[in-house]
Design a protein around this motif. Structure first.
Motif, short mmCIF file in Angstrom:
data_model
loop_
_atom_site.label_atom_id
_atom_site.label_comp_id
_atom_site.label_asym_id
_atom_site.label_seq_id
_atom_site.Cartn_x
_atom_site.Cartn_y
_atom_site.Cartn_z
N GLN A 57 0.88 -1.35 -0.09
CA GLN A 57 -0.06 -0.05 -0.01
C GLN A 57 1.03 1.43 0.00
OE1 GLN A 57 -3.04 0.00 3.10
NE2 GLN A 57 -4.37 -0.88 1.37
N GLU A 58 2.00 1.01 0.53
CA GLU A 58 2.87 2.26 0.64
C GLU A 58 3.89 2.43 -0.45
OE1 GLU A 58 4.80 2.50 4.43
OE2 GLU A 58 3.18 1.88 5.22
N ALA A 59 3.80 1.29 -1.57
CA ALA A 59 4.76 1.37 -2.58
C ALA A 59 4.29 2.00 -3.78
CB ALA A 59 4.99 -0.20 -2.90
N LEU A 60 5.30 2.64 -4.68
CA LEU A 60 4.59 3.41 -5.58
C LEU A 60 4.79 2.12 -6.77
CD1 LEU A 60 7.15 6.15 -5.59
CD2 LEU A 60 4.96 6.34 -5.34
N LYS A 61 3.60 2.30 -7.70
CA LYS A 61 3.31 1.19 -8.64
C LYS A 61 3.41 1.75 -9.99
CE LYS A 61 -0.46 -1.07 -9.91
NZ LYS A 61 -1.84 -1.67 -9.70
N ILE A 62 4.18 0.91 -10.70
CA ILE A 62 3.86 1.04 -12.21
C ILE A 62 3.64 -0.31 -12.77
CG2 ILE A 62 5.27 3.20 -12.18
CD1 ILE A 62 7.60 1.32 -13.54
N THR A 63 3.06 0.24 -14.12
CA THR A 63 2.74 -1.38 -14.84
C THR A 63 3.61 -1.04 -16.20
OG1 THR A 63 0.59 -1.10 -14.03
CG2 THR A 63 1.02 -2.49 -15.92
N LYS A 64 4.59 -2.16 -16.37
CA LYS A 64 5.19 -2.09 -17.65
C LYS A 64 5.13 -3.32 -18.29
CE LYS A 64 9.92 -0.24 -18.99
NZ LYS A 64 11.02 0.37 -18.61
#
Ligand code: ZN
Length: 90
Positions: A57-64
């Motif tokens: 929940q605290e992480a930065l998420k990206i989708t690649k």
């Protein structure tokens, strides 16, 4: 004395704005999220750049490339996007 009055007003206004912003954030996250998936508050994810484990929940998420990546900080995210992929294993 006049200055104090102004200061009080400004502080009051700022507090009001902050409270409003907080309220907006709460209502926004409550409403605009479409069909939230099952929340996983305690799941740890690994930052592929520095290999730190962080709460999802605290992480930065990206989708690649259709895959999700999580980062402990913006710095790691940027490093990853700049091509720090050597450490990522698929
Ligand atoms: Zn990191």
């Amino acid at each position: 004395m006049f200055f104090r009055l102004i200061l009080g007003l400004v502080l009051g206004y700022v507090a009001y704005r902050v409270l409003r912003r907080l309220k907006e954030m709460f209502t926004l996250t409550g409403q605009t999220r479409q069909a939230p998936k099952v929340p996983e508050p305690d799941v740890l994810v690994q930052d592929p750049v520095c290999e730190t484990f962080i709460p999802r929940q605290e992480a930065l998420k990206i989708t690649k490339d259709g895959q999700e990546y999580f980062f402990c900080s913006e710095g790691c995210l940027k490093r990853f996007q700049r091509g720090g992929r050597e450490k990522v294993e698929k």
